[in-house]
Design a protein around this motif. Structure first.
Motif, PDB file in Angstrom:
ATOM      1  N   PRO A   1     -10.073  -5.989   0.909  1.00  0.00           N
ATOM      2  CA  PRO A   1     -11.272  -5.569   1.629  1.00  0.00           C
ATOM      3  C   PRO A   1     -11.963  -6.700   2.377  1.00  0.00           C
ATOM      4  O   PRO A   1     -12.853  -6.442   3.200  1.00  0.00           O
ATOM      5  CB  PRO A   1     -12.180  -5.018   0.517  1.00  0.00           C
ATOM      6  CG  PRO A   1     -11.751  -5.749  -0.705  1.00  0.00           C
ATOM      7  CD  PRO A   1     -10.265  -5.944  -0.550  1.00  0.00           C
ATOM      8  N   ASP A   2     -11.575  -7.945   2.114  1.00  0.00           N
ATOM      9  CA  ASP A   2     -12.170  -9.088   2.800  1.00  0.00           C
ATOM     10  C   ASP A   2     -11.362  -9.516   4.027  1.00  0.00           C
ATOM     11  O   ASP A   2     -11.704 -10.513   4.669  1.00  0.00           O
ATOM     12  CB  ASP A   2     -12.288 -10.274   1.834  1.00  0.00           C
ATOM     13  CG  ASP A   2     -13.221  -9.981   0.681  1.00  0.00           C
ATOM     14  OD1 ASP A   2     -14.205  -9.253   0.895  1.00  0.00           O
ATOM     15  OD2 ASP A   2     -12.959 -10.470  -0.440  1.00  0.00           O
ATOM     16  N   PHE A   3     -10.292  -8.760   4.340  1.00  0.00           N
ATOM     17  CA  PHE A   3      -9.423  -9.110   5.466  1.00  0.00           C
ATOM     18  C   PHE A   3      -9.586  -8.059   6.553  1.00  0.00           C
ATOM     19  O   PHE A   3      -9.794  -6.878   6.268  1.00  0.00           O
ATOM     20  CB  PHE A   3      -7.971  -9.187   4.991  1.00  0.00           C
ATOM     21  CG  PHE A   3      -7.031  -9.853   5.958  1.00  0.00           C
ATOM     22  CD1 PHE A   3      -7.250 -11.151   6.382  1.00  0.00           C
ATOM     23  CD2 PHE A   3      -5.919  -9.188   6.439  1.00  0.00           C
ATOM     24  CE1 PHE A   3      -6.378 -11.777   7.255  1.00  0.00           C
ATOM     25  CE2 PHE A   3      -5.038  -9.796   7.315  1.00  0.00           C
ATOM     26  CZ  PHE A   3      -5.265 -11.098   7.729  1.00  0.00           C
ATOM     27  N   PHE A   4      -9.457  -8.485   7.813  1.00  0.00           N
ATOM     28  CA  PHE A   4      -9.774  -7.585   8.916  1.00  0.00           C
ATOM     29  C   PHE A   4      -8.779  -6.428   9.059  1.00  0.00           C
ATOM     30  O   PHE A   4      -9.060  -5.463   9.776  1.00  0.00           O
ATOM     31  CB  PHE A   4      -9.882  -8.373  10.226  1.00  0.00           C
ATOM     32  CG  PHE A   4      -8.570  -8.850  10.795  1.00  0.00           C
ATOM     33  CD1 PHE A   4      -7.939  -8.154  11.814  1.00  0.00           C
ATOM     34  CD2 PHE A   4      -7.974 -10.015  10.317  1.00  0.00           C
ATOM     35  CE1 PHE A   4      -6.739  -8.601  12.359  1.00  0.00           C
ATOM     36  CE2 PHE A   4      -6.776 -10.470  10.848  1.00  0.00           C
ATOM     37  CZ  PHE A   4      -6.153  -9.755  11.871  1.00  0.00           C
TER      38      PHE A   4
ATOM     39  N   TYR B   1     -10.966 -11.561  -3.675  1.00  0.00           N
ATOM     40  CA  TYR B   1     -10.198 -10.323  -3.765  1.00  0.00           C
ATOM     41  C   TYR B   1      -9.208 -10.356  -4.931  1.00  0.00           C
ATOM     42  O   TYR B   1      -9.107  -9.394  -5.707  1.00  0.00           O
ATOM     43  CB  TYR B   1      -9.479 -10.089  -2.439  1.00  0.00           C
ATOM     44  CG  TYR B   1      -8.274  -9.208  -2.506  1.00  0.00           C
ATOM     45  CD1 TYR B   1      -8.379  -7.869  -2.886  1.00  0.00           C
ATOM     46  CD2 TYR B   1      -7.015  -9.701  -2.164  1.00  0.00           C
ATOM     47  CE1 TYR B   1      -7.264  -7.046  -2.926  1.00  0.00           C
ATOM     48  CE2 TYR B   1      -5.906  -8.893  -2.201  1.00  0.00           C
ATOM     49  CZ  TYR B   1      -6.026  -7.569  -2.580  1.00  0.00           C
ATOM     50  OH  TYR B   1      -4.919  -6.768  -2.623  1.00  0.00           O
ATOM     51  N   ILE B   2      -8.465 -11.442  -5.074  1.00  0.00           N
ATOM     52  CA  ILE B   2      -7.500 -11.553  -6.171  1.00  0.00           C
ATOM     53  C   ILE B   2      -8.229 -11.542  -7.508  1.00  0.00           C
ATOM     54  O   ILE B   2      -7.772 -10.917  -8.479  1.00  0.00           O
ATOM     55  CB  ILE B   2      -6.647 -12.829  -6.008  1.00  0.00           C
ATOM     56  CG1 ILE B   2      -5.709 -12.687  -4.797  1.00  0.00           C
ATOM     57  CG2 ILE B   2      -5.842 -13.117  -7.278  1.00  0.00           C
ATOM     58  CD1 ILE B   2      -4.698 -11.545  -4.909  1.00  0.00           C
ATOM     59  N   GLU B   3      -9.377 -12.198  -7.576  1.00  0.00           N
ATOM     60  CA  GLU B   3     -10.162 -12.160  -8.803  1.00  0.00           C
ATOM     61  C   GLU B   3     -10.597 -10.732  -9.132  1.00  0.00           C
ATOM     62  O   GLU B   3     -10.601 -10.327 -10.301  1.00  0.00           O
ATOM     63  CB  GLU B   3     -11.382 -13.069  -8.664  1.00  0.00           C
ATOM     64  CG  GLU B   3     -11.030 -14.544  -8.652  1.00  0.00           C
ATOM     65  CD  GLU B   3     -12.231 -15.436  -8.406  1.00  0.00           C
ATOM     66  OE1 GLU B   3     -12.168 -16.625  -8.748  1.00  0.00           O
ATOM     67  OE2 GLU B   3     -13.243 -14.938  -7.858  1.00  0.00           O
ATOM     68  N   GLN B   4     -10.955  -9.968  -8.106  1.00  0.00           N
ATOM     69  CA  GLN B   4     -11.360  -8.583  -8.348  1.00  0.00           C
ATOM     70  C   GLN B   4     -10.196  -7.750  -8.867  1.00  0.00           C
ATOM     71  O   GLN B   4     -10.362  -6.943  -9.786  1.00  0.00           O
ATOM     72  CB  GLN B   4     -11.923  -7.954  -7.081  1.00  0.00           C
ATOM     73  CG  GLN B   4     -12.419  -6.512  -7.277  1.00  0.00           C
ATOM     74  CD  GLN B   4     -13.464  -6.407  -8.369  1.00  0.00           C
ATOM     75  OE1 GLN B   4     -14.500  -7.071  -8.310  1.00  0.00           O
ATOM     76  NE2 GLN B   4     -13.213  -5.574  -9.383  1.00  0.00           N
TER      77      GLN B   4
ATOM     78  N   ARG C   1      -7.042   2.712  -1.444  1.00  0.00           N
ATOM     79  CA  ARG C   1      -7.406   3.633  -2.534  1.00  0.00           C
ATOM     80  C   ARG C   1      -6.184   4.330  -3.092  1.00  0.00           C
ATOM     81  O   ARG C   1      -5.971   4.382  -4.313  1.00  0.00           O
ATOM     82  CB  ARG C   1      -8.398   4.672  -2.018  1.00  0.00           C
ATOM     83  CG  ARG C   1      -8.869   5.664  -3.082  1.00  0.00           C
ATOM     84  CD  ARG C   1      -9.451   6.919  -2.464  1.00  0.00           C
ATOM     85  NE  ARG C   1      -8.455   7.677  -1.721  1.00  0.00           N
ATOM     86  CZ  ARG C   1      -7.517   8.451  -2.276  1.00  0.00           C
ATOM     87  NH1 ARG C   1      -7.421   8.555  -3.599  1.00  0.00           N
ATOM     88  NH2 ARG C   1      -6.651   9.105  -1.515  1.00  0.00           N
ATOM     89  N   LEU C   2      -5.353   4.874  -2.200  1.00  0.00           N
ATOM     90  CA  LEU C   2      -4.192   5.640  -2.647  1.00  0.00           C
ATOM     91  C   LEU C   2      -3.169   4.749  -3.340  1.00  0.00           C
ATOM     92  O   LEU C   2      -2.609   5.117  -4.387  1.00  0.00           O
ATOM     93  CB  LEU C   2      -3.558   6.357  -1.454  1.00  0.00           C
ATOM     94  CG  LEU C   2      -2.318   7.204  -1.736  1.00  0.00           C
ATOM     95  CD1 LEU C   2      -2.594   8.262  -2.791  1.00  0.00           C
ATOM     96  CD2 LEU C   2      -1.813   7.842  -0.437  1.00  0.00           C
TER      97      LEU C   2
END
Length: 243
Positions: free
Chosen positions: A215-218, A42-45, A226-227
């Motif tokens: 997005p990888d966390f529950f 996620y951080i890489e993204q 998004r906002l």
């Protein structure tokens, strides 16, 4: 878009870090500070996202002293990450981040200023770093240590308490208002401390929990993610413009 490994020099040795360059090869710098899961997918993204906007992005491995780059995804990930957080030396992480910020700003690819973007652990850490340095901007997502840093709660970590105005750079803060870790009353205390300051922009998200951008966390909240990212990119374009 791929990253390049780069060392960040500290008095205790080289801290591993990762550098993403924008298509232009140069631009304003952003020090991206990780969550408790380390330099995760996620951080890489998010690093790629920021580089895609035109920023030179440096992501240090803040758990390097513990020999950990990232916590691997799986059922034990949260427990492992929380254990690492308990072992981490907060003041050393601040010093390491200050070194990373200084060395990012000195890179030949960086033109037009340097900012900090942090998530969770990194969101609070970024505030402490900004209070001890002179970044051009700070973006903090649900900074988990902010109540401690601002002296709003009894600190459970060895943080240095600072006044809300210690960060003089323009800052943007995102918080979920249904956060089960930073409870709504605590988030309101943070908002009351920061929002009156002219340089602060504060956004709350009614249904969002902690770590809602991941997005990888529950606890991911797609609409709040998004906002908030839309607001972040617009705010950065205003306060740390590219080109």
């Amino acid at each position: 878009m791929t990253s390049t490994p780069v060392p960040v020099s500290t008095p205790d040795g080289d801290m591993p870090a990762h550098l993403w360059l924008p298509e232009a090869g140069r631009g304003p710098g952003i020090l991206l500070l990780q969550e408790i899961f380390g330099v995760s997918r996620y951080i890489e993204q998010r690093a790629r996202d920021l580089a895609g906007l035109g920023y030179v992005v440096l992501v240090p491995e803040l758990f390097w002293r513990l020999g950990v780059s990232r916590v691997e995804e799986g059922p034990e990930a949260l427990e492992e990450a929380l254990a690492l957080l308990q072992q981490a030396d907060w003041q050393a992480a601040v010093r390491d981040s200050l070194d990373a910020l200084e060395q990012l700003g000195a890179r030949s690819e960086v033109v037009g200023g340097v900012g900090i973007v942090g998530f969770c652990f990194g969101g609070g850490l970024g505030f402490s770093v900004a209070a001890e340095s002179s970044p051009d901007v700070l973006v903090s997502y649900y900074g988990s240590a902010l109540p401690d840093i601002l002296g709003l709660v009894e600190p459970d970590a060895p943080v240095t308490v600072v006044e809300p105005g210690a960060v003089t750079a323009p800052s943007l803060h995102h918080f979920g208002l249904a956060d089960r870790f930073l409870t709504p009353p605590v988030v309101e205390q943070v908002r009351d401390a920061l929002e009156p300051l002219e340089q602060v922009t504060f956004h709350g998200y009614e249904t969002a929990d902690h770590a809602f951008d991941n997005p990888d966390f529950f606890l991911h909240d797609a609409e709040a993610s998004r906002l908030s990212w839309e607001r972040t990119t617009a705010w950065l374009a205003q306060h740390l413009p590219v080109g």
